[in-house]
Design a protein around this motif. Structure first.
Motif, PDB file in Angstrom:
ATOM      1  N   VAL A  96      -6.799   0.024   7.425  1.00 35.17           N
ATOM      2  CA  VAL A  96      -6.353   1.418   7.384  1.00 35.17           C
ATOM      3  C   VAL A  96      -5.243   1.586   6.350  1.00 35.17           C
ATOM      4  CG1 VAL A  96      -5.235   3.266   8.685  1.00 35.17           C
ATOM      5  CG2 VAL A  96      -7.034   1.898   9.749  1.00 35.17           C
ATOM      6  N   HIS A  97      -4.316   0.620   6.295  1.00 35.39           N
ATOM      7  CA  HIS A  97      -3.240   0.680   5.308  1.00 35.39           C
ATOM      8  C   HIS A  97      -3.806   0.611   3.887  1.00 35.39           C
ATOM      9  CE1 HIS A  97      -0.091   0.690   8.227  1.00 35.39           C
ATOM     10  NE2 HIS A  97      -0.346  -0.525   8.675  1.00 35.39           N
ATOM     11  N   LEU A  98      -4.835  -0.194   3.692  1.00 36.72           N
ATOM     12  CA  LEU A  98      -5.464  -0.285   2.372  1.00 36.72           C
ATOM     13  C   LEU A  98      -6.100   1.056   1.974  1.00 36.72           C
ATOM     14  CD1 LEU A  98      -7.115  -3.816   2.610  1.00 36.72           C
ATOM     15  CD2 LEU A  98      -5.218  -3.151   1.125  1.00 36.72           C
ATOM     16  N   ILE A  99      -6.737   1.701   2.943  1.00 35.31           N
ATOM     17  CA  ILE A  99      -7.343   3.016   2.670  1.00 35.31           C
ATOM     18  C   ILE A  99      -6.256   4.025   2.288  1.00 35.31           C
ATOM     19  CG2 ILE A  99      -8.541   4.971   3.730  1.00 35.31           C
ATOM     20  CD1 ILE A  99     -10.133   2.950   5.376  1.00 35.31           C
ATOM     21  N   LYS A 100      -5.156   4.012   3.036  1.00 36.27           N
ATOM     22  CA  LYS A 100      -4.053   4.923   2.720  1.00 36.27           C
ATOM     23  C   LYS A 100      -3.509   4.653   1.327  1.00 36.27           C
ATOM     24  CE  LYS A 100      -2.414   5.782   7.443  1.00 36.27           C
ATOM     25  NZ  LYS A 100      -1.281   5.605   8.395  1.00 36.27           N
TER      26      LYS A 100
ATOM     27  N   ARG B  72      -3.353   7.162  -2.041  1.00 39.07           N
ATOM     28  CA  ARG B  72      -2.092   7.454  -2.729  1.00 39.07           C
ATOM     29  C   ARG B  72      -2.242   7.377  -4.252  1.00 39.07           C
ATOM     30  NH1 ARG B  72       0.306   4.855   1.881  1.00 39.07           N
ATOM     31  NH2 ARG B  72       1.732   6.292   2.926  1.00 39.07           N
ATOM     32  N   VAL B  73      -3.175   6.526  -4.702  1.00 43.23           N
ATOM     33  CA  VAL B  73      -3.382   6.399  -6.160  1.00 43.23           C
ATOM     34  C   VAL B  73      -4.649   7.137  -6.588  1.00 43.23           C
ATOM     35  CG1 VAL B  73      -2.092   4.253  -6.337  1.00 43.23           C
ATOM     36  CG2 VAL B  73      -4.542   4.165  -5.831  1.00 43.23           C
ATOM     37  N   ASP B  74      -5.114   8.038  -5.728  1.00 39.28           N
ATOM     38  CA  ASP B  74      -6.273   8.906  -6.036  1.00 39.28           C
ATOM     39  C   ASP B  74      -7.578   8.131  -6.257  1.00 39.28           C
ATOM     40  OD1 ASP B  74      -4.857  11.286  -5.802  1.00 39.28           O
ATOM     41  OD2 ASP B  74      -4.149  11.167  -7.873  1.00 39.28           O
ATOM     42  N   LYS B  75      -7.716   7.007  -5.590  1.00 38.31           N
ATOM     43  CA  LYS B  75      -8.984   6.266  -5.645  1.00 38.31           C
ATOM     44  C   LYS B  75      -9.799   6.627  -4.397  1.00 38.31           C
ATOM     45  CE  LYS B  75      -7.414   2.395  -8.512  1.00 38.31           C
ATOM     46  NZ  LYS B  75      -7.339   0.920  -8.661  1.00 38.31           N
TER      47      LYS B  75
ATOM     48  N   SER C 183       0.831  -1.206   0.000  1.00 40.44           N
ATOM     49  CA  SER C 183       0.000   0.000   0.000  1.00 40.44           C
ATOM     50  C   SER C 183       0.863   1.252   0.000  1.00 40.44           C
ATOM     51  CB  SER C 183      -0.930   0.010   1.221  1.00 40.44           C
ATOM     52  OG  SER C 183      -1.811  -1.093   1.195  1.00 40.44           O
ATOM     53  N   HIS C 184       1.928   1.224   0.793  1.00 35.45           N
ATOM     54  CA  HIS C 184       2.828   2.369   0.866  1.00 35.45           C
ATOM     55  C   HIS C 184       3.549   2.583  -0.463  1.00 35.45           C
ATOM     56  CE1 HIS C 184       5.278   5.373   2.897  1.00 35.45           C
ATOM     57  NE2 HIS C 184       6.347   4.839   2.333  1.00 35.45           N
ATOM     58  N   ALA C 185       3.771   1.485  -1.202  1.00 38.47           N
ATOM     59  CA  ALA C 185       4.457   1.578  -2.496  1.00 38.47           C
ATOM     60  C   ALA C 185       3.482   1.841  -3.642  1.00 38.47           C
ATOM     61  CB  ALA C 185       5.235   0.295  -2.756  1.00 38.47           C
ATOM     62  N   SER C 186       2.205   2.141  -3.283  1.00 41.27           N
ATOM     63  CA  SER C 186       1.149   2.429  -4.267  1.00 41.27           C
ATOM     64  C   SER C 186       0.799   1.221  -5.129  1.00 41.27           C
ATOM     65  CB  SER C 186       1.565   3.614  -5.168  1.00 41.27           C
ATOM     66  OG  SER C 186       1.746   4.785  -4.391  1.00 41.27           O
ATOM     67  N   LYS C 187       1.138   0.020  -4.670  1.00 42.07           N
ATOM     68  CA  LYS C 187       0.761  -1.201  -5.386  1.00 42.07           C
ATOM     69  C   LYS C 187      -0.519  -1.748  -4.749  1.00 42.07           C
ATOM     70  CE  LYS C 187       5.535  -2.257  -6.630  1.00 42.07           C
ATOM     71  NZ  LYS C 187       6.649  -3.254  -6.605  1.00 42.07           N
TER      72      LYS C 187
END
Length: 262
Positions: A224-228, A232-235, A196-200
């Motif tokens: 929460v990490h999935l939401i973040k 990050r990818v503007d979804k 998630s942090h790597a926008s994957k």
């Protein structure tokens, strides 16, 4: 001590050498080791191991091998820790053939049979190197050895190195066994966070789906990490929907907890 004609023994010299090594003064430590030999005090295996580790941390592998040859020529045999330190430094600099040779040498004398030592040995090794020496195959044959502990070290190392695809593949390998699926909860959470942090995010959700399919209950932090990751990818729409789902789940959990108490 010197002013009072009290000669330091090997323990005192080794403590001083180890202290210099720990603060990155490997050259000064080596000079002190040569001086102790001049004074007729022979270094022991602890002294040599401290020096090998110090030079290894500086990337001076050739000096490490010189010390190994020197100690062996003087009748000071390397122990399990000496081998482990030198093997790990070889791996960190890409000298896998040398590491393999040292490992074969170590197997003849100091090869441990307990899981904690196996974990300490493979820390820093890459998966290809471990596969080439047959360690995992050897351990899998022994039902008493928790192989998932070894995989956990490998996966953790790959996550820290940013090689997330390799980490995902390793997790799929170990999680295919129902007996260890729940034990992989930490690894699922850690990988989902990293992805998630790597926008994957797509890969993170694939891993999340795999986690659910194996009846591994996620922590709130995983969602929460999935939401973040989605933000990050503007979804943003998907992030809001998942956020609403979490809120509804929390309400249901509170309600169920209240009814159970009543």
């Amino acid at each position: 001590m010197l002013e009072n004609s009290i000669a330091p023994n090997v323990v005192i010299y080794t403590e001083m050498i180890d202290g210099l090594c720990k603060v990155g003064k490997a050259d000064e430590a080596h000079k002190l080791m040569l001086k102790m030999e001049e004074k007729g005090c022979n270094p022991n295996v602890v002294t040599y191991t401290a020096m090998i580790d110090a030079f290894g941390k500086l990337g001076k592998i050739e000096q490490c091998f010189e010390l190994l040859r020197d100690m062996c020529s003087k009748g000071c045999a390397p122990n399990f820790i000496t081998y482990r330190v030198l093997i790990n430094h070889c791996c960190s600099t890409g000298l896998f053939e040398e590491a393999h040779r040292l490992l074969d040498e170590m197997k003849q004398t100091y090869w441990p049979r307990h899981i904690s030592s196996h974990c300490r040995i493979i820390e820093g090794f890459n998966r290809e190197f471990i596969a080439s020496m047959g360690l995992l195959n050897e351990l899998v044959e022994d039902d008493s050895v928790p192989v998932d502990s070894l995989y956990r070290i490998l996966i953790d190392n790959y996550i820290k190195a940013g090689r997330l695809e390799v980490a995902v593949n390793l997790l799929e390998e170990i999680s295919s066994s129902p007996s260890v699926a729940v034990a992989c909860k930490y690894l699922y959470t850690s990988l989902i966070e990293s992805l998630s942090h790597a926008s994957k995010v797509d890969k993170a959700f694939e891993l999340y789906a795999s986690m659910i399919s194996k009846n591994v209950v996620p922590e709130l932090s995983t969602l929460v990490h999935l939401i973040k990751g989605l933000t990050r990818v503007d979804k943003w729409q998907e992030a809001l929907q998942l956020s609403d789902s979490i809120c509804q789940m929390n309400i249901r959990w509170v309600y169920e907890e209240g009814t159970s108490v009543n």
